[in-house]
Enzyme design. Structure first.
Site, mmCIF file in Angstrom:
data_model
loop_
_atom_site.group_PDB
_atom_site.id
_atom_site.type_symbol
_atom_site.label_atom_id
_atom_site.label_comp_id
_atom_site.label_asym_id
_atom_site.label_seq_id
_atom_site.Cartn_x
_atom_site.Cartn_y
_atom_site.Cartn_z
ATOM 1 C CE1 TYR A 54 4.836 0.075 5.163
ATOM 2 C CE2 TYR A 54 5.986 2.003 4.320
ATOM 3 C CZ TYR A 54 4.803 1.315 4.539
ATOM 4 O OH TYR A 54 3.604 1.862 4.156
ATOM 5 C CD GLN B 141 1.288 0.260 6.571
ATOM 6 O OE1 GLN B 141 1.724 1.209 5.895
ATOM 7 N NE2 GLN B 141 0.555 -0.696 6.040
ATOM 8 C CB THR B 142 2.212 -4.924 10.055
ATOM 9 O OG1 THR B 142 1.952 -4.772 8.663
ATOM 10 C CG2 THR B 142 1.333 -6.039 10.593
ATOM 11 C CB SER C 229 -5.937 -5.950 6.556
ATOM 12 O OG SER C 229 -5.388 -7.139 6.043
ATOM 13 N NE ARG D 60 10.289 -40.228 -13.176
ATOM 14 C CZ ARG D 60 10.943 -41.008 -12.318
ATOM 15 N NH1 ARG D 60 12.264 -41.027 -12.352
ATOM 16 N NH2 ARG D 60 10.292 -41.734 -11.421
ATOM 17 C CD GLN E 249 3.836 -33.905 -16.201
ATOM 18 O OE1 GLN E 249 2.963 -34.589 -15.640
ATOM 19 N NE2 GLN E 249 4.963 -33.560 -15.610
ATOM 20 N NE ARG F 248 -0.758 -31.973 -12.946
ATOM 21 C CZ ARG F 248 -0.007 -32.951 -12.426
ATOM 22 N NH1 ARG F 248 0.151 -34.098 -13.072
ATOM 23 N NH2 ARG F 248 0.609 -32.769 -11.271
ATOM 24 C CD GLU G 1 3.739 -3.714 0.373
ATOM 25 O OE1 GLU G 1 4.904 -3.930 0.736
ATOM 26 O OE2 GLU G 1 3.013 -2.840 0.884
HETATM 27 C C1 LIG Z 1 22.629 -1.365 -3.282
HETATM 28 C C2 LIG Z 1 22.047 -2.572 -2.652
HETATM 29 C C3 LIG Z 1 21.233 -3.329 -3.622
HETATM 30 C C4 LIG Z 1 20.004 -3.910 -3.086
HETATM 31 C C5 LIG Z 1 18.870 -3.611 -4.022
HETATM 32 C C6 LIG Z 1 17.591 -4.156 -3.468
HETATM 33 C C7 LIG Z 1 16.450 -3.660 -4.310
HETATM 34 C C8 LIG Z 1 15.146 -4.072 -3.707
HETATM 35 C C9 LIG Z 1 14.078 -3.449 -4.518
HETATM 36 C C10 LIG Z 1 12.848 -3.813 -4.411
HETATM 37 C C11 LIG Z 1 12.439 -4.876 -3.489
HETATM 38 C C12 LIG Z 1 10.913 -4.767 -3.343
HETATM 39 C C13 LIG Z 1 10.469 -5.632 -2.247
HETATM 40 C C14 LIG Z 1 9.882 -6.921 -2.797
HETATM 41 C C15 LIG Z 1 9.766 -7.918 -1.708
HETATM 42 C C16 LIG Z 1 8.785 -7.477 -0.621
HETATM 43 C C17 LIG Z 1 9.144 -8.065 0.702
HETATM 44 C C18 LIG Z 1 7.999 -8.027 1.694
HETATM 45 C C19 LIG Z 1 7.487 -6.632 1.955
HETATM 46 C C20 LIG Z 1 6.261 -6.656 2.808
HETATM 47 C C21 LIG Z 1 6.015 -5.308 3.369
HETATM 48 C C22 LIG Z 1 4.667 -5.145 3.984
HETATM 49 O O1 LIG Z 1 3.894 -6.044 4.123
HETATM 50 S S1 LIG Z 1 4.354 -3.511 4.419
HETATM 51 C C23 LIG Z 1 2.710 -3.526 5.072
HETATM 52 C C24 LIG Z 1 1.702 -3.777 3.971
HETATM 53 N N1 LIG Z 1 0.398 -3.558 4.489
HETATM 54 C C25 LIG Z 1 -0.673 -3.474 3.695
HETATM 55 O O2 LIG Z 1 -0.611 -3.667 2.502
HETATM 56 C C26 LIG Z 1 -1.952 -3.112 4.390
HETATM 57 C C27 LIG Z 1 -3.151 -3.474 3.535
HETATM 58 N N2 LIG Z 1 -4.233 -2.549 3.855
HETATM 59 C C28 LIG Z 1 -4.419 -1.399 3.075
HETATM 60 O O3 LIG Z 1 -3.787 -1.188 2.076
HETATM 61 C C29 LIG Z 1 -5.503 -0.439 3.536
HETATM 62 O O4 LIG Z 1 -5.677 -0.471 4.876
HETATM 63 C C30 LIG Z 1 -6.838 -0.698 2.813
HETATM 64 C C31 LIG Z 1 -6.684 -0.202 1.436
HETATM 65 C C32 LIG Z 1 -7.132 -2.162 2.823
HETATM 66 C C33 LIG Z 1 -7.974 0.007 3.531
HETATM 67 O O5 LIG Z 1 -7.662 1.374 3.562
HETATM 68 P P1 LIG Z 1 -8.508 2.310 4.508
HETATM 69 O O6 LIG Z 1 -8.630 1.683 5.858
HETATM 70 O O7 LIG Z 1 -7.972 3.664 4.419
HETATM 71 O O8 LIG Z 1 -9.982 2.304 3.924
HETATM 72 P P2 LIG Z 1 -10.580 2.498 2.499
HETATM 73 O O9 LIG Z 1 -10.678 1.175 1.841
HETATM 74 O O10 LIG Z 1 -11.811 3.293 2.694
HETATM 75 O O11 LIG Z 1 -9.550 3.414 1.647
HETATM 76 C C34 LIG Z 1 -9.673 4.840 1.764
HETATM 77 C C35 LIG Z 1 -9.380 5.456 0.427
HETATM 78 O O12 LIG Z 1 -7.988 5.291 0.142
HETATM 79 C C36 LIG Z 1 -7.842 4.654 -1.104
HETATM 80 N N3 LIG Z 1 -6.633 3.835 -0.986
HETATM 81 C C37 LIG Z 1 -6.451 2.780 -0.172
HETATM 82 N N4 LIG Z 1 -5.201 2.297 -0.319
HETATM 83 C C38 LIG Z 1 -4.584 3.085 -1.241
HETATM 84 C C39 LIG Z 1 -3.279 3.095 -1.827
HETATM 85 N N5 LIG Z 1 -2.355 2.177 -1.489
HETATM 86 N N6 LIG Z 1 -2.988 4.040 -2.736
HETATM 87 C C40 LIG Z 1 -3.928 4.956 -3.080
HETATM 88 N N7 LIG Z 1 -5.201 5.008 -2.577
HETATM 89 C C41 LIG Z 1 -5.497 4.063 -1.663
HETATM 90 C C42 LIG Z 1 -9.073 3.836 -1.288
HETATM 91 O O13 LIG Z 1 -9.298 3.540 -2.660
HETATM 92 C C43 LIG Z 1 -10.111 4.788 -0.737
HETATM 93 O O14 LIG Z 1 -10.301 5.800 -1.673
HETATM 94 P P3 LIG Z 1 -11.773 6.392 -1.900
HETATM 95 O O15 LIG Z 1 -11.592 7.447 -2.940
HETATM 96 O O16 LIG Z 1 -12.192 6.905 -0.541
HETATM 97 O O17 LIG Z 1 -12.608 5.231 -2.353
HETATM 98 C C1 LIG Z 2 6.836 -12.498 5.385
HETATM 99 C C2 LIG Z 2 6.132 -11.228 5.801
HETATM 100 C C3 LIG Z 2 6.808 -10.014 5.730
HETATM 101 C C4 LIG Z 2 6.182 -8.836 6.129
HETATM 102 N N1 LIG Z 2 6.896 -7.647 6.116
HETATM 103 C C5 LIG Z 2 6.311 -6.525 6.595
HETATM 104 C C6 LIG Z 2 7.043 -5.291 6.650
HETATM 105 O O1 LIG Z 2 8.204 -5.224 6.282
HETATM 106 N N2 LIG Z 2 6.425 -4.194 7.165
HETATM 107 C C7 LIG Z 2 5.127 -4.225 7.612
HETATM 108 O O2 LIG Z 2 4.630 -3.205 8.057
HETATM 109 N N3 LIG Z 2 4.390 -5.386 7.544
HETATM 110 C C8 LIG Z 2 4.958 -6.519 7.061
HETATM 111 N N4 LIG Z 2 4.237 -7.687 7.003
HETATM 112 C C9 LIG Z 2 2.864 -7.708 7.506
HETATM 113 C C10 LIG Z 2 1.858 -7.814 6.371
HETATM 114 O O3 LIG Z 2 1.801 -6.617 5.661
HETATM 115 C C11 LIG Z 2 0.491 -8.176 6.956
HETATM 116 O O4 LIG Z 2 0.580 -9.480 7.477
HETATM 117 C C12 LIG Z 2 -0.593 -8.105 5.891
HETATM 118 O O5 LIG Z 2 -0.868 -6.748 5.577
HETATM 119 C C13 LIG Z 2 -1.891 -8.806 6.314
HETATM 120 O O6 LIG Z 2 -2.400 -8.228 7.491
HETATM 121 P P1 LIG Z 2 -2.722 -9.174 8.766
HETATM 122 O O7 LIG Z 2 -1.551 -10.037 8.996
HETATM 123 O O8 LIG Z 2 -3.213 -8.293 9.831
HETATM 124 O O9 LIG Z 2 -3.901 -10.114 8.276
HETATM 125 P P2 LIG Z 2 -5.469 -9.873 8.550
HETATM 126 O O10 LIG Z 2 -5.928 -8.652 7.858
HETATM 127 O O11 LIG Z 2 -5.737 -10.022 9.979
HETATM 128 O O12 LIG Z 2 -6.076 -11.137 7.726
HETATM 129 C C14 LIG Z 2 -6.490 -12.322 8.372
HETATM 130 C C15 LIG Z 2 -7.667 -12.857 7.585
HETATM 131 O O13 LIG Z 2 -8.750 -11.934 7.710
HETATM 132 C C16 LIG Z 2 -9.269 -11.603 6.418
HETATM 133 N N5 LIG Z 2 -9.744 -10.206 6.404
HETATM 134 C C17 LIG Z 2 -9.167 -9.154 6.998
HETATM 135 N N6 LIG Z 2 -9.873 -8.029 6.771
HETATM 136 C C18 LIG Z 2 -10.920 -8.388 5.987
HETATM 137 C C19 LIG Z 2 -12.007 -7.681 5.374
HETATM 138 N N7 LIG Z 2 -12.174 -6.364 5.545
HETATM 139 N N8 LIG Z 2 -12.875 -8.377 4.624
HETATM 140 C C20 LIG Z 2 -12.703 -9.704 4.431
HETATM 141 N N9 LIG Z 2 -11.706 -10.428 4.987
HETATM 142 C C21 LIG Z 2 -10.827 -9.783 5.743
HETATM 143 C C22 LIG Z 2 -8.084 -11.776 5.491
HETATM 144 O O14 LIG Z 2 -8.505 -12.003 4.139
HETATM 145 C C23 LIG Z 2 -7.393 -13.005 6.088
HETATM 146 O O15 LIG Z 2 -8.043 -14.165 5.574
HETATM 147 C C24 LIG Z 2 4.840 -8.880 6.588
HETATM 148 C C25 LIG Z 2 4.154 -10.094 6.634
HETATM 149 C C26 LIG Z 2 4.778 -11.270 6.228
HETATM 150 C C27 LIG Z 2 4.028 -12.567 6.290
#
Ligand SMILES: CCCCCCCC/C=C\CCCCCCCCCCCC(=O)SCCNC(=O)CCNC(=O)[C@H](O)C(C)(C)COP(=O)(O)OP(=O)(O)OC[C@H]1O[C@@H](n2cnc3c(N)ncnc32)[C@H](O)[C@@H]1OP(=O)(O)O
Ligand SMILES: Cc1cc2nc3c(=O)[nH]c(=O)nc-3n(C[C@H](O)[C@H](O)[C@H](O)COP(=O)(O)OP(=O)(O)OC[C@H]3O[C@@H](n4cnc5c(N)ncnc54)[C@H](O)[C@@H]3O)c2cc1C
Length: 627
Positions: free
Chosen positions: A135, A137-138, A144, A310, A330, A333, A424
Site C-alpha cells: 500500500y 500512499q505515504t 498525514s 518476585r 504495584q 500500576r 495508519e
Molecule cells: C494467507 C496468509 C495469511 C496472512 C494473513 C495476514 C492477515 C493480516 C490482516 C490484517 C493485518 C492488518 C495490519 C495490521 C498491522 C498494520 C501494519 C502497519 C500498516 C501501516 C500502513 C499505513 O500507515 S498506510 C498510510 C496511513 N496514512 C494515514 O493514515 C494518513 C492519515 N491522514 C488522513 O487520514 C487524512 O489525510 C486526514 C483525515 C488526516 C485529512 O484528510 P483530508 O486532507 O482529506 O482533510 P479533511 O480532514 O478535511 O477530510 C475531508 C473529509 O474526509 C473525511 N475523512 C477523512 N478521512 C476519512 C476516512 N478514513 N474515512 C472516511 N472519511 C474520511 C473527513 O471527515 C472530512 O469529511 P467532512 O464531511 O468534509 O468533514
Molecule cells: C512502521 C511504519 C510502517 C508504515 N507503513 C506504511 C505503509 O505500509 N504504507 C504507507 O503508505 N505508509 C506507511 N507508514 C507511514 C505512516 O502512515 C505515516 O508515517 C503516518 O501517516 C504519519 O505521517 P508522517 O510520518 O508524515 O508524520 P507527520 O504528519 O509529518 O507528523 C509529524 C508531527 O507533526 C504533527 N502534525 C502533523 N499534522 C498536524 C496537524 N494538522 N495538526 C497538528 N499536528 C500535526 C504530528 O502530530 C506529529 O507530531 C508507515 C509508518 C511506520 C512508522
C-alpha cells in the site's frame, strides 16, 4: 520450586471459571478452539522460533523472515487452513512482514476501491500469491496530509494510459511495508491529472518488479529505507522507498469504484462518497484496535505473573519475603492495565461490528454511518495504541531490572509495538479528526438530537465541547483543547462498550463478577487520571472524587486473588509470550540464568578484543609501577 509453587498457589485462589473467561476473551468457543490449535501449531514448529531475532544481522534477520513467511504459506496450503486460521497463524508467528500488508492492505484496497471487473482480475492473483502487493500512499514529504501527496498520474489519451511519475524528491514513496525488497505490485496513491487539471488523490495498481527475475521494471527505482528502532523489532519488515520515472500503466489500472476515467479522458464520479478512497485506512484502524488489546494483554500477562513470583522486602512470619504483587503501588500500576486490556478487547469487538455494518450499508448505498465509522476508528486507534505503548513500557518498569533484559520479552514487544502510534495515522492527527466530528455533532445538538452515554463521562465530553465551542475561536487555535475533548469522547465509548458487554449473557461461575470489577477499575482509573476534567466541568464533586478513589482501591483488593487467573484467560503459549518472566510455570530464576549463557558474548571466556585493546593498558600500568 519457588516460582512454580507461587503461581500454583495463585491459581488455586481464582474465584471464577477460567475456562469460561477464555471463551469471553477469545470471543466464542469456536474462536478459542482455532486460536488454541493454531498457537500450539506455531509453538511446536522449530521454523517459527523467535529467540534468535535480536542477535541476527539485518540481512540474516530479513532472510529468516522470508523463510518463515514461505514456511507459513506452505503450512497454510498443506493444512488447507481457512483465512481465519491463516490470520491466526500470522498472529502467532508474531513477526511484522510483507504478508501483513499484502493481506491486510493491498487486497482490502482492491476489494474496497476496485470495480467488479478489477476485483475479478486482481484478487485471484493476489489470493494465490501470484503477485505480492503493498500500500504505497505515504511519501518522503507527506504522510498525514494525504491531499498533499505529489506523485502524479497523468492521463495520456493518445495511448489510453496513465503516466506515473515522481516529480520531486519529496514525492518519493517512503515507508510502505513490503515495498523495499519483496512486493511485485503496489496500490500507488497519486494525483489524477487530466488535460493539466488536478483532480486530487486516487489509487492506481502499478507493477514494480518483474515476475520472472524480480528486478525493478523500467522507470522504477526501489529499495529499503534502512534500519528502524531496535535491533529485531520492525526490522523484519522491508519498509521501502520508491520513485517513478514516467512509468506507463493501462487506464484500467486506476481503481475506479469511486471515480472513473473514460476512454475520452472524462472523469465521472460514481454515487459513492469520495472518502471511500480512504476506506482501507478505516479497515486497518479497526484491526489495530484489536491488535492493541493483544499487545497490552501480552505485556500485562508477563508483568502479572512475574509480580506474583518476585519477592522483595517485607519479611513475613514464615521467613519469606513479600510478593511484589501485594504492594498497593504495584497493584495501582498493574491492575488498570489489566482492566484496559479487557476494555480494549471489547471495544475492538464492537468496532469490528461497526465496520462490517458500514460495509453492509455501503452495499445498499447507505453512507449515513461512514462519518461515525471514520471518527470511531480514528479515535479508538489513537486512544488504544497510545495507552498500549505506554502500558507496555509500564509493564517493563513493573518488572524491575529483569524487565530490561531481552529474555523478558518486553523490550522487543515495546520496539515492535510503538510505531502503532504513528502508522495508519499519527495519533494526534486522528484525534483532530474526532474533534471535527464532535464539533459537527455538537452543532447538530440544537436539532433535538440527544447524545447517549454514561452520565458522568458524557457530561465531561459535553462540557469540554461546550467550553471550547463557546469560546468561538478558530479550530487550530483550540486544537490542543479539542484533542482533550476527543480523548474524553473515545474514553466514553470504551466505558460504554464495556458496560454493554456486561449486559450480554456471560456464562461461568464468577466470570461476570470479575468483568464488572475490571469495568469499574477502568472507569474509575480514567476518572482518577483525568480528575481535573471531571471536577472543572462540574461532573463530579471533590467528595465524590474521594469516594471514587476509595472504591478503586477496594476493587484492586477484589482483583488481587484473581489476577493470575485473569491473565491465564488470555491463553497465551510460552512461545507467543517469548518471556522468561512470563512463563506459565513461573520457573523464572533458573531460566533467567540459563538464558544468560546463550548470549554469543559468552562463547569465549576472554572476549574478543581484550588482548588487543585492554591487556596492553594493564601491562603498561604494570611496567610503570615497576619503574
Ligand atoms: C494467507 C496468509 C495469511 C496472512 C494473513 C495476514 C492477515 C493480516 C490482516 C490484517 C493485518 C492488518 C495490519 C495490521 C498491522 C498494520 C501494519 C502497519 C500498516 C501501516 C500502513 C499505513 O500507515 S498506510 C498510510 C496511513 N496514512 C494515514 O493514515 C494518513 C492519515 N491522514 C488522513 O487520514 C487524512 O489525510 C486526514 C483525515 C488526516 C485529512 O484528510 P483530508 O486532507 O482529506 O482533510 P479533511 O480532514 O478535511 O477530510 C475531508 C473529509 O474526509 C473525511 N475523512 C477523512 N478521512 C476519512 C476516512 N478514513 N474515512 C472516511 N472519511 C474520511 C473527513 O471527515 C472530512 O469529511 P467532512 O464531511 O468534509 O468533514
Ligand atoms: C512502521 C511504519 C510502517 C508504515 N507503513 C506504511 C505503509 O505500509 N504504507 C504507507 O503508505 N505508509 C506507511 N507508514 C507511514 C505512516 O502512515 C505515516 O508515517 C503516518 O501517516 C504519519 O505521517 P508522517 O510520518 O508524515 O508524520 P507527520 O504528519 O509529518 O507528523 C509529524 C508531527 O507533526 C504533527 N502534525 C502533523 N499534522 C498536524 C496537524 N494538522 N495538526 C497538528 N499536528 C500535526 C504530528 O502530530 C506529529 O507530531 C508507515 C509508518 C511506520 C512508522
Amino acid at each position: 520450586m519457588a516460582g512454580f509453587d507461587d503461581l500454583a498457589s495463585e491459581r488455586s485462589k481464582a474465584q471464577f471459571d477460567v475456562e469460561e473467561m477464555k471463551v469471553i476473551w477469545a470471543g466464542s468457543r469456536h474462536t478459542l478452539e482455532v486460536s488454541d490449535r493454531i498457537s500450539r501449531l506455531v509453538a511446536n514448529d522449530p521454523v517459527f522460533r523467535k529467540d534468535t531475532r535480536t542477535m541476527l544481522s539485518r540481512k540474516d534477520l530479513f532472510k529468516n523472515t522470508l523463510r518463515k513467511a514461505a514456511h507459513a504459506w506452505k503450512r497454510i496450503i498443506e493444512l488447507r487452513l481457512s483465512e481465519e486460521e491463516a490470520a491466526e497463524l500470522r498472529f502467532y508467528v508474531d513477526e511484522p512482514a510483507f504478508m501483513d500488508l499484502h493481506w491486510g492492505m493491498f487486497i482490502p484496497t482492491i476489494k474496497g476501491q476496485g470495480t467488479e471487473e478489477q476485483q475479478q482480475k486482481w484478487l485471484p492473483l493476489a489470493y494465490k500469491m501470484k503477485i505480492i502487493g503493498c500500500y504505497a500512499q505515504t511519501e518522503l514529504g507527506h504522510g498525514s496530509n494525504v491531499q498533499g501527496l505529489e506523485t502524479t498520474a497523468t492521463f495520456d489519451p493518445q495511448t489510453d494510459e496513465f503516466i506515473i511519475h515522481s516529480p520531486t524528491l519529496t514525492s518519493s514513496k517512503w515507508w510502505p511495508g513490503g515495498l523495499g525488497k519483496v512486493s511485485t505490485h503496489a496500490v500507488v496513491y497519486g494525483r489524477l491529472i487530466i488535460d493539466s487539471k488536478d483532480y486530487g488523490v486516487n489509487g492506481f495498481i502499478v507493477q514494480l518488479r518483474s515476475l520472472d527475475d524480480h528486478l525493478p521494471l523500467p522507470g522504477i527505482t526501489i529499495g529499503d529505507i534502512g534500519m528502524k528502532f531496535g535491533s529485531g523489532a520492525y526490522n523484519t519488515m522491508d519498509n521501502g522507498v520508491l520513485r517513478f520515472d514516467h512509468v506507463r500503466i493501462p487506464r484500467d489500472q486506476m481503481l475506479m469504484r469511486v471515480s472513473q476515467v473514460t476512454r475520452e479522458g472524462k472523469l465521472v464520479q460514481s454515487n459513492v462518497p469520495w472518502q471511500l478512497v480512504y476506506g482501507t485506512m478505516v479497515y486497518v484502524r479497526q484491526k489495530i484496535v484489536s491488535d492493541a488489546s493483544c499487545a497490552l494483554s501480552r505485556a500485562v500477562c508477563i508483568a502479572t505473573r512475574y509480580s506474583a513470583v518476585r519477592r522483595q522486602f517485607g519479611l513475613q512470619s514464615n521467613g519469606i519475603e513479600t510478593q511484589v504483587i501485594d504492594y498497593k503501588t504495584q497493584q495501582s500500576r498493574l491492575f488498570p492495565l489489566l482492566a484496559s486490556a479487557y476494555a480494549f478487547r471489547f471495544v475492538g469487538e464492537w468496532l469490528k461490528w461497526l465496520y462490517m455494518d458500514v460495509n453492509q450499508r455501503l452495499q445498499a448505498s447507505d453512507f449515513s454511518t461512514l462519518p461515525e465509522a471514520h471518527a470511531c476508528t480514528a479515535g479508538l486507534k489513537s486512544l488504544t495504541t497510545s495507552a498500549t505503548a505506554d502500558g507496555i513500557e509500564e509493564c517493563r518498569k513493573l518488572c524491575g531490572g529483569h524487565g530490561y533484559l531481552c529474555s523478558s520479552g518486553l523490550p522487543e514487544l515495546f520496539a515492535v509495538y510503538i510505531p502503532a502510534c504513528t502508522y495508519e495515522g499519527d495519533n494526534i492527527v486522528l484525534l483532530l479528526q474526532v474533534a471535527r466530528f464532535l464539533i459537527k455533532t455538537v452543532s447538530q445538538l440544537g436539532s433535538g438530537k440527544e447524545p447517549v452515554g454514561t452520565t458522568v463521562y458524557m457530561g465531561r465530553v459535553e462540557q469540554l465541547m461546550q467550553c471550547h465551542c463557546a469560546v468561538q475561536k478558530g479550530f487550530l487555535e483550540l486544537s490542543a483543547d479539542l484533542v482533550q475533548a476527543a480523548v474524553a469522547h473515545c474514553q466514553l465509548i470504551v466505558v460504554s462498550k464495556f458496560i454493554e458487554k456486561l449486559q450480554q449473557d456471560i456464562p461461568g461461575k464468577g466470570v461476570k463478577g470479575q468483568l464488572e470489577a475490571l469495568c469499574n477499575i477502568y472507569a474509575l482509573f480514567i476518572l482518577h487520571k483525568h480528575l481535573g476534567d471531571f471536577l472543572s466541568t462540574g461532573c463530579i464533586t471533590p467528595k465524590q472524587a474521594s469516594l471514587a478513589n476509595a472504591q478503586l482501591r477496594s476493587l484492586y483488593s477484589q482483583v488481587r486473588p484473581n489476577a493470575i487467573a485473569l491473565v491465564d484467560a488470555f491463553n497465551y503459549t510460552d512461545h507467543y509470550l517469548s518471556s522468561v518472566l512470563g512463563r506459565y510455570d513461573g520457573n523464572v530464576y533458573p531460566k533467567l540464568y540459563e538464558e544468560a549463557w546463550k548470549d554469543p558474548l559468552n562463547d569465549s571466556v576472554v572476549p574478543d578484543g581484550y588482548q588487543e585493546y585492554i591487556q596492553p593498558i594493564l601491562k603498561q600500568q604494570l611496567r610503570n609501577a615497576r619503574l
